[in-house]
Enzyme design. Structure first.
Site, PDB file in Angstrom:
ATOM      1  N   LYS A  12       0.825  -1.226   0.000  1.00 48.36           N
ATOM      2  CA  LYS A  12       0.000   0.000   0.000  1.00 48.36           C
ATOM      3  C   LYS A  12       0.853   1.268   0.000  1.00 48.36           C
ATOM      4  O   LYS A  12       0.477   2.273  -0.601  1.00 48.36           O
ATOM      5  CB  LYS A  12      -0.916   0.007   1.223  1.00 48.36           C
ATOM      6  CG  LYS A  12      -1.998  -1.055   1.163  1.00 48.36           C
ATOM      7  CD  LYS A  12      -3.139  -0.685   2.132  1.00 48.36           C
ATOM      8  CE  LYS A  12      -4.315  -1.630   1.989  1.00 48.36           C
ATOM      9  NZ  LYS A  12      -4.057  -2.971   2.537  1.00 48.36           N
ATOM     10  N   GLY A  13       1.996   1.216   0.694  1.00 54.62           N
ATOM     11  CA  GLY A  13       2.894   2.380   0.730  1.00 54.62           C
ATOM     12  C   GLY A  13       3.412   2.718  -0.658  1.00 54.62           C
ATOM     13  O   GLY A  13       3.395   3.872  -1.088  1.00 54.62           O
ATOM     14  N   LYS A  14       3.844   1.681  -1.368  1.00 50.25           N
ATOM     15  CA  LYS A  14       4.311   1.896  -2.744  1.00 50.25           C
ATOM     16  C   LYS A  14       3.177   2.430  -3.617  1.00 50.25           C
ATOM     17  O   LYS A  14       3.365   3.375  -4.386  1.00 50.25           O
ATOM     18  CB  LYS A  14       4.756   0.573  -3.369  1.00 50.25           C
ATOM     19  CG  LYS A  14       6.050   0.013  -2.921  1.00 50.25           C
ATOM     20  CD  LYS A  14       6.329  -1.214  -3.805  1.00 50.25           C
ATOM     21  CE  LYS A  14       7.470  -2.033  -3.309  1.00 50.25           C
ATOM     22  NZ  LYS A  14       7.691  -3.231  -4.134  1.00 50.25           N
ATOM     23  N   ASP A  71      10.582  -3.620  -7.781  1.00 44.21           N
ATOM     24  CA  ASP A  71      11.231  -4.380  -6.716  1.00 44.21           C
ATOM     25  C   ASP A  71      12.224  -3.425  -6.076  1.00 44.21           C
ATOM     26  O   ASP A  71      13.030  -2.794  -6.774  1.00 44.21           O
ATOM     27  CB  ASP A  71      11.922  -5.650  -7.206  1.00 44.21           C
ATOM     28  CG  ASP A  71      12.136  -6.612  -6.031  1.00 44.21           C
ATOM     29  OD1 ASP A  71      11.141  -6.949  -5.350  1.00 44.21           O
ATOM     30  OD2 ASP A  71      13.285  -6.981  -5.744  1.00 44.21           O
ATOM     31  N   ASP A 155      11.647   3.781   6.321  1.00 45.27           N
ATOM     32  CA  ASP A 155      11.778   5.247   6.286  1.00 45.27           C
ATOM     33  C   ASP A 155      12.138   5.876   7.641  1.00 45.27           C
ATOM     34  O   ASP A 155      12.963   6.796   7.676  1.00 45.27           O
ATOM     35  CB  ASP A 155      10.485   5.889   5.749  1.00 45.27           C
ATOM     36  CG  ASP A 155      10.369   5.759   4.245  1.00 45.27           C
ATOM     37  OD1 ASP A 155      11.387   5.471   3.589  1.00 45.27           O
ATOM     38  OD2 ASP A 155       9.254   5.942   3.715  1.00 45.27           O
ATOM     39  N   LYS A 175       9.482  13.416  -0.240  1.00 43.18           N
ATOM     40  CA  LYS A 175       9.873  12.031  -0.541  1.00 43.18           C
ATOM     41  C   LYS A 175       9.660  11.737  -2.026  1.00 43.18           C
ATOM     42  O   LYS A 175      10.487  11.108  -2.669  1.00 43.18           O
ATOM     43  CB  LYS A 175       9.102  11.027   0.336  1.00 43.18           C
ATOM     44  CG  LYS A 175       9.582   9.601   0.059  1.00 43.18           C
ATOM     45  CD  LYS A 175       9.012   8.512   0.917  1.00 43.18           C
ATOM     46  CE  LYS A 175       9.591   7.165   0.454  1.00 43.18           C
ATOM     47  NZ  LYS A 175       8.970   6.003   1.067  1.00 43.18           N
ATOM     48  N   HIS A 180      14.324   6.960  -4.178  1.00 47.42           N
ATOM     49  CA  HIS A 180      14.727   5.987  -5.195  1.00 47.42           C
ATOM     50  C   HIS A 180      13.601   5.748  -6.194  1.00 47.42           C
ATOM     51  O   HIS A 180      13.805   5.670  -7.395  1.00 47.42           O
ATOM     52  CB  HIS A 180      15.137   4.684  -4.496  1.00 47.42           C
ATOM     53  CG  HIS A 180      14.154   4.211  -3.458  1.00 47.42           C
ATOM     54  ND1 HIS A 180      13.586   5.056  -2.523  1.00 47.42           N
ATOM     55  CD2 HIS A 180      13.595   3.003  -3.222  1.00 47.42           C
ATOM     56  CE1 HIS A 180      12.744   4.373  -1.768  1.00 47.42           C
ATOM     57  NE2 HIS A 180      12.730   3.128  -2.174  1.00 47.42           N
ATOM     58  N   ARG A 181      12.375   5.673  -5.676  1.00 44.12           N
ATOM     59  CA  ARG A 181      11.210   5.429  -6.544  1.00 44.12           C
ATOM     60  C   ARG A 181      10.944   6.649  -7.426  1.00 44.12           C
ATOM     61  O   ARG A 181      10.602   6.523  -8.610  1.00 44.12           O
ATOM     62  CB  ARG A 181       9.996   5.111  -5.644  1.00 44.12           C
ATOM     63  CG  ARG A 181       8.777   4.574  -6.364  1.00 44.12           C
ATOM     64  CD  ARG A 181       7.831   3.887  -5.390  1.00 44.12           C
ATOM     65  NE  ARG A 181       8.446   2.702  -4.833  1.00 44.12           N
ATOM     66  CZ  ARG A 181       8.892   2.627  -3.573  1.00 44.12           C
ATOM     67  NH1 ARG A 181       8.733   3.637  -2.728  1.00 44.12           N
ATOM     68  NH2 ARG A 181       9.477   1.534  -3.152  1.00 44.12           N
TER      69      ARG A 181
HETATM   70  P1  ITT Z   1       5.228  -5.984  -3.832  1.00 46.28           P
HETATM   71  O1  ITT Z   1       6.221  -7.077  -4.166  1.00 46.28           O
HETATM   72  O2  ITT Z   1       3.816  -6.456  -3.868  1.00 46.28           O
HETATM   73  O3  ITT Z   1       5.444  -4.743  -4.644  1.00 46.28           O
HETATM   74  P2  ITT Z   1       6.706  -5.865  -1.324  1.00 46.28           P
HETATM   75  O4  ITT Z   1       6.581  -5.014  -0.092  1.00 46.28           O
HETATM   76  O5  ITT Z   1       6.861  -7.362  -1.136  1.00 46.28           O
HETATM   77  O6  ITT Z   1       5.451  -5.540  -2.285  1.00 46.28           O
HETATM   78  P3  ITT Z   1       9.400  -5.691  -2.338  1.00 46.28           P
HETATM   79  O7  ITT Z   1       9.619  -7.141  -2.407  1.00 46.28           O
HETATM   80  O8  ITT Z   1       9.893  -4.814  -3.466  1.00 46.28           O
HETATM   81  O9  ITT Z   1       7.881  -5.304  -2.200  1.00 46.28           O
HETATM   82  O10 ITT Z   1      10.044  -5.191  -0.956  1.00 46.28           O
HETATM   83  C1  ITT Z   1      10.242  -3.862  -0.750  1.00 46.28           C
HETATM   84  C2  ITT Z   1      10.565  -3.628   0.718  1.00 46.28           C
HETATM   85  O11 ITT Z   1      11.674  -2.723   0.810  1.00 46.28           O
HETATM   86  C3  ITT Z   1       9.397  -2.944   1.412  1.00 46.28           C
HETATM   87  O12 ITT Z   1       8.512  -3.897   1.986  1.00 46.28           O
HETATM   88  C4  ITT Z   1      10.113  -2.076   2.447  1.00 46.28           C
HETATM   89  O13 ITT Z   1      10.446  -2.849   3.575  1.00 46.28           O
HETATM   90  C5  ITT Z   1      11.415  -1.698   1.724  1.00 46.28           C
HETATM   91  N1  ITT Z   1      11.225  -0.434   0.977  1.00 46.28           N
HETATM   92  C6  ITT Z   1      11.073  -0.280  -0.372  1.00 46.28           C
HETATM   93  N2  ITT Z   1      10.859   1.007  -0.679  1.00 46.28           N
HETATM   94  C7  ITT Z   1      10.863   1.684   0.481  1.00 46.28           C
HETATM   95  C8  ITT Z   1      10.669   3.027   0.832  1.00 46.28           C
HETATM   96  O14 ITT Z   1      10.371   3.952  -0.093  1.00 46.28           O
HETATM   97  N3  ITT Z   1      10.756   3.357   2.107  1.00 46.28           N
HETATM   98  C9  ITT Z   1      11.022   2.453   3.054  1.00 46.28           C
HETATM   99  N4  ITT Z   1      11.189   1.148   2.837  1.00 46.28           N
HETATM  100  C10 ITT Z   1      11.114   0.765   1.544  1.00 46.28           C
END
Ligand code: ITT
Length: 197
Positions: A12-14, A71, A155, A175, A180-181
């Site tokens: 949900k954060g993404k 990812d 974060d 942010k 990075h995103r």
């Molecule tokens: P999806 O695969 O469904 O996209 P996920 O949470 O499993 O969801 P990832 O495998 O890419 O996704 O793991 C990303 C993790 O990295 C995420 O759960 C956070 O713990 C960390 N992360 C990624 N982007 C971040 C951000 O902007 N801020 C803080 N932590 C982040």
């Protein structure tokens, strides 16, 4: 502008960040819940790139639509790059942001080398087989305790020395300019714009 894309994330954060970051890049961003019962993608790749491509390919195949997957994770120098591709499930079964941060801080202990970076690899896959992979980075240092309520994941312990704030303290607008995103989405937008001209 490309009309439609499926955003292949269950985080949900993404999804919240992407809804802003992709404004003006795609006409309509569809979520996984809008495409029926997509298969659960097993993230067994050894790199962010492998996992991003795997997620995007499987969902593009299932939906028959252009698909974007992210990812991402935290790479800590003193931990030889961990948690890396294991960032989401670092503290094991039932991991939460809180337990992941606790494990990270325990592993780092009082190590003075706190350098880290967030990495985001985006994979855009068309069901016709066309593929694009783009990376974005954001450098920071790991604090010894969490600060701030914003963002998600790591974060609250990811400190930005230039701003003297954690990624959870800078606010969503900032942010979405520096993360990075955000960097990866900016490159994606530039690439797609160039392709259309
Ligand atoms: P999806 O695969 O469904 O996209 P996920 O949470 O499993 O969801 P990832 O495998 O890419 O996704 O793991 C990303 C993790 O990295 C995420 O759960 C956070 O713990 C960390 N992360 C990624 N982007 C971040 C951000 O902007 N801020 C803080 N932590 C982040």
């Amino acid at each position: 502008m490309i009309n439609e894309v499926v955003l292949a994330t269950g985080n949900k954060g993404k999804a919240r960040e992407f809804s802003k970051l992709l404004e003006g890049v795609f006409g309509n961003v569809i979520s996984l819940s809008d495409i029926g019962s997509p298969p659960e993608v097993i993230e067994d790749g050894l790199t962010f790139r492998d996992n991003a491509l795997k997620k995007a390919r499987e969902i593009a195949q299932y939906s028959d639509k252009l698909t974007l997957a992210d990812d991402s994770g935290l790479v800590v120098d003193a931990l030889n790059g961990r948690p890396g591709v294991y960032s989401a499930r670092y503290s094991g079964e039932g991991a939460t942001d809180k337990t992941n941060i606790e494990k990270l801080l325990a592993e780092l202990g009082d190590n003075p080398d706190r350098k880290a970076r967030f990495v985001c690899v985006l994979a855009l896959v068309d069901p016709n087989g066309e593929e694009l992979v783009i990376e974005g980075f954001c450098e920071g240092v790991i604090l010894d305790k969490p600060r701030g309520e914003g963002g998600f994941g790591y974060d609250p312990v990811f400190y930005l020395p230039d701003r003297e704030k954690t990624m959870a303290e800078v606010g969503p607008e900032t942010k979405n300019r520096i993360s990075h995103r955000a960097k990866a989405c900016e490159l994606l937008a530039q690439y797609l714009k160039g392709k259309q001209n």
